[in-house]
Design an enzyme around this catalytic site. Structure first.
Site, PDB file in Angstrom:
ATOM      1  N   LYS A 188      -2.735  -7.986  -1.499  1.00 38.32           N
ATOM      2  CA  LYS A 188      -2.106  -6.622  -1.835  1.00 38.32           C
ATOM      3  C   LYS A 188      -0.640  -7.452  -1.773  1.00 38.32           C
ATOM      4  O   LYS A 188       0.377  -6.730  -2.909  1.00 38.32           O
ATOM      5  CB  LYS A 188      -2.083  -5.583  -0.996  1.00 38.32           C
ATOM      6  CG  LYS A 188      -3.640  -4.888  -1.224  1.00 38.32           C
ATOM      7  CD  LYS A 188      -3.267  -3.447  -0.716  1.00 38.32           C
ATOM      8  CE  LYS A 188      -4.702  -2.976  -1.254  1.00 38.32           C
ATOM      9  NZ  LYS A 188      -4.888  -1.307  -0.636  1.00 38.32           N
ATOM     10  N   LYS A 195     -13.401  -8.113  -7.765  1.00 34.89           N
ATOM     11  CA  LYS A 195     -13.924  -6.580  -7.237  1.00 34.89           C
ATOM     12  C   LYS A 195     -13.524  -5.393  -8.086  1.00 34.89           C
ATOM     13  O   LYS A 195     -12.475  -5.724  -9.080  1.00 34.89           O
ATOM     14  CB  LYS A 195     -13.330  -6.323  -5.876  1.00 34.89           C
ATOM     15  CG  LYS A 195     -13.972  -5.425  -5.142  1.00 34.89           C
ATOM     16  CD  LYS A 195     -13.093  -5.167  -3.695  1.00 34.89           C
ATOM     17  CE  LYS A 195     -11.726  -4.718  -3.889  1.00 34.89           C
ATOM     18  NZ  LYS A 195     -11.064  -4.087  -2.634  1.00 34.89           N
ATOM     19  N   LYS A 252      -9.180   0.050  -8.238  1.00 37.31           N
ATOM     20  CA  LYS A 252      -8.459   1.247  -8.935  1.00 37.31           C
ATOM     21  C   LYS A 252      -7.110   0.645  -9.610  1.00 37.31           C
ATOM     22  O   LYS A 252      -6.456   1.054 -10.586  1.00 37.31           O
ATOM     23  CB  LYS A 252      -7.729   1.913  -7.673  1.00 37.31           C
ATOM     24  CG  LYS A 252      -8.728   2.676  -6.912  1.00 37.31           C
ATOM     25  CD  LYS A 252      -8.119   3.662  -5.708  1.00 37.31           C
ATOM     26  CE  LYS A 252      -9.186   4.075  -4.907  1.00 37.31           C
ATOM     27  NZ  LYS A 252      -8.437   4.678  -3.812  1.00 37.31           N
TER      28      LYS A 252
HETATM   29  P1  TYM Z   1     -10.211   2.445  -0.441  1.00 34.83           P
HETATM   30  O1  TYM Z   1      -9.571   3.692  -0.728  1.00 34.83           O
HETATM   31  O2  TYM Z   1      -9.669   1.189  -0.938  1.00 34.83           O
HETATM   32  O3  TYM Z   1     -11.688   2.536  -0.576  1.00 34.83           O
HETATM   33  C1  TYM Z   1     -12.629   3.677  -0.238  1.00 34.83           C
HETATM   34  C2  TYM Z   1     -13.986   3.239   0.030  1.00 34.83           C
HETATM   35  O4  TYM Z   1     -14.466   2.548  -1.364  1.00 34.83           O
HETATM   36  C3  TYM Z   1     -14.980   1.242  -1.017  1.00 34.83           C
HETATM   37  N1  TYM Z   1     -14.904   0.309  -2.129  1.00 34.83           N
HETATM   38  C4  TYM Z   1     -15.953  -0.242  -2.640  1.00 34.83           C
HETATM   39  N2  TYM Z   1     -17.405  -0.418  -2.328  1.00 34.83           N
HETATM   40  C5  TYM Z   1     -17.811  -1.303  -3.048  1.00 34.83           C
HETATM   41  N3  TYM Z   1     -17.485  -2.061  -4.022  1.00 34.83           N
HETATM   42  C6  TYM Z   1     -16.077  -1.881  -4.449  1.00 34.83           C
HETATM   43  N4  TYM Z   1     -15.512  -2.384  -5.708  1.00 34.83           N
HETATM   44  C7  TYM Z   1     -15.328  -1.101  -3.688  1.00 34.83           C
HETATM   45  N5  TYM Z   1     -13.732  -0.608  -3.870  1.00 34.83           N
HETATM   46  C8  TYM Z   1     -13.541   0.032  -2.658  1.00 34.83           C
HETATM   47  C9  TYM Z   1     -14.000   0.804   0.277  1.00 34.83           C
HETATM   48  O5  TYM Z   1     -14.864  -0.363   0.814  1.00 34.83           O
HETATM   49  C10 TYM Z   1     -14.105   2.034   1.134  1.00 34.83           C
HETATM   50  O6  TYM Z   1     -15.056   2.125   1.763  1.00 34.83           O
HETATM   51  N6  TYM Z   1      -8.511   1.126   4.008  1.00 34.83           N
HETATM   52  C11 TYM Z   1      -9.757   1.836   3.464  1.00 34.83           C
HETATM   53  C12 TYM Z   1      -9.453   3.536   3.950  1.00 34.83           C
HETATM   54  C13 TYM Z   1      -9.510   3.770   5.253  1.00 34.83           C
HETATM   55  C14 TYM Z   1     -10.367   3.888   5.936  1.00 34.83           C
HETATM   56  C15 TYM Z   1     -10.127   4.165   7.210  1.00 34.83           C
HETATM   57  C16 TYM Z   1     -11.915   3.617   5.988  1.00 34.83           C
HETATM   58  C17 TYM Z   1      -8.541   4.029   5.948  1.00 34.83           C
HETATM   59  N7  TYM Z   1      -8.878   4.422   7.196  1.00 34.83           N
HETATM   60  C18 TYM Z   1     -10.841   4.314   8.420  1.00 34.83           C
HETATM   61  C19 TYM Z   1     -12.559   3.554   6.913  1.00 34.83           C
HETATM   62  C20 TYM Z   1     -12.363   4.000   8.177  1.00 34.83           C
HETATM   63  C21 TYM Z   1      -9.245   1.695   2.056  1.00 34.83           C
HETATM   64  O7  TYM Z   1      -8.264   1.195   1.513  1.00 34.83           O
HETATM   65  O8  TYM Z   1     -10.348   2.305   1.361  1.00 34.83           O
END
Ligand code: TYM
Length: 347
Positions: free
Chosen positions: A117, A209, A212
């Site tokens: 990032k 991957k 967004k």
């Molecule tokens: P975020 O917002 O990027 O993504 C949300 C969830 O979607 C999953 N994800 C994917 N799964 C499969 N294929 C993909 N291409 C893909 N892109 C995203 C992510 O693995 C995630 O589960 N840091 C986290 C948010 C967070 C969090 C937490 C998660 C903050 N605190 C505590 C669990 C527990 C994040 O940026 O997810």
């Protein structure tokens, strides 16, 4: 009296940074929905995480409501479980500070997501982006959550959360024992990375991957896309010239084919083997037609329901407000005990 924690609790979060896509849905949200039957769940719209990269304030509000709408439209029940936005429970930021002082700089330096990032201009990344994994550990441990459903990309952050919990339990073993806790104060949370779509790839590059932030909207399917857009994106998805194999071994070295078969399997709630039993030796054009139909059947009703919910932001804010109150009720005693353990005087 010895205090033990036996109850399971699920926690997970999604960032309100726009364009919720098929990867978020299959890798995370469908798992959130499935876990409701057997566990107490908290699902958090992580707005504090979102601002580690600058967010337009009006868009942040809109996106926070939109993720909430996506949770509800996908089938998460906010009356039986908790949906809330992170910034309404100040314990996340307070515990994150304590964890900033527990986690080691060397641990954070190993985080691949920060490197990706921050890119080449690391000096210019926010300090928040660097300590982001400590906040994520705080999110989970503030509720003594035991299970965390996430996509594959969050695995390293979950390992760090476990390391932080372990180090806290060791560093403060004396006051934790004095408080009567058996086996440590914080549980070591288990990542739940399951199903055929834990890492959904870009429709245009099977080695990247689905994200967004990809500039091209053709690389992802958004939860708000209509049936024609979904069909167009799938039709134009990159493939190779061979027909589909009849066994999963034949997907090796064919990342785009593997990705589309995995997406189909997840949407149909089956596995790759079963998909290839039906589509082995089929041409991609035939397979893509079925995939587009399946994706539209699953996703369009969710997108439609999201739009209906978004028409009444007051109702969404009520869900978040109620969720935050219930989240507070769980978090507050855990945070208070954490402060005692660390040695802070409380009135
Ligand atoms: P975020 O917002 O990027 O993504 C949300 C969830 O979607 C999953 N994800 C994917 N799964 C499969 N294929 C993909 N291409 C893909 N892109 C995203 C992510 O693995 C995630 O589960 N840091 C986290 C948010 C967070 C969090 C937490 C998660 C903050 N605190 C505590 C669990 C527990 C994040 O940026 O997810």
């Amino acid at each position: 009296m010895q205090k033990t924690r036996t109850k399971t609790r699920v926690f997970s979060g999604v960032q309100p940074t726009g364009n919720l896509h098929l990867g978020n849905y299959l890798g995370a949200v469908t798992r959130f929905v499935a876990l409701q039957a057997e566990h107490d769940c908290l699902y958090c719209v992580v707005d504090l995480h979102a601002i580690t990269v600058f967010q337009d304030p009006d868009e942040l509000k809109y996106n926070t409501r939109e993720v909430t709408a996506a949770f509800i439209a996908s089938g998460i029940d906010p009356t039986r479980h908790i949906i809330f936005n992170q910034s309404q429970v100040s314990g996340h930021a307070e515990l994150a500070w304590i964890f900033n002082c527990v986690a080691r700089v060397g641990w954070l330096n190993r985080m691949t997501q920060f490197k990706e990032k921050a890119g080449k201009d690391r000096e210019n990344a926010s300090a928040g982006l660097y300590v982001y994994p400590n906040l994520m550990a705080a999110d989970i441990l503030l509720y003594h959550a035991t299970h965390v459903p996430v996509g594959e990309d969050q695995k390293q952050h979950l390992e760090l959360a476990r390391d932080i919990a372990q180090k806290f339990n060791n560093d403060f073993a004396r006051t934790i024992a004095r408080a009567g806790y058996d086996g440590g104060f914080f549980p070591l949370p288990e990542p739940l990375i399951t199903g055929p779509a834990t890492r959904v790839m870009s429709l245009r590059d099977g080695l990247k991957k689905m994200s967004k932030s990809d500039e091209s909207d053709m690389t992802r399917i958004n939860l708000t896309d209509d049936a024609d857009t979904i069909a167009k994106k799938i039709r134009k998805a990159k493939t190779d010239p061979e027909p589909l194999p009849s066994e999963t071994k034949g997907l090796e070295g064919r990342p785009e084919a593997d990705n589309l078969v995995g997406i189909y399997a997840a949407l149909a709630e089956t596995d790759r083997e079963a998909v290839l039993r039906d589509f082995g030796n089929a041409s991609f054009s035939k397979f893509k037609e079925s995939l587009a139909e399946l994706a539209a059947t699953r996703l369009v009703p969710i997108g439609t329901e999201m739009k209906r919910l978004m028409a009444d932001p007051v109702e969404i804010d009520c869900v978040l407000d109620d969720g935050a109150k219930r989240a507070h009720a769980i978090a507050d005693p855990i945070l208070a005990m954490t402060k005692d353990i660390v040695g802070f005087i409380r009135s």
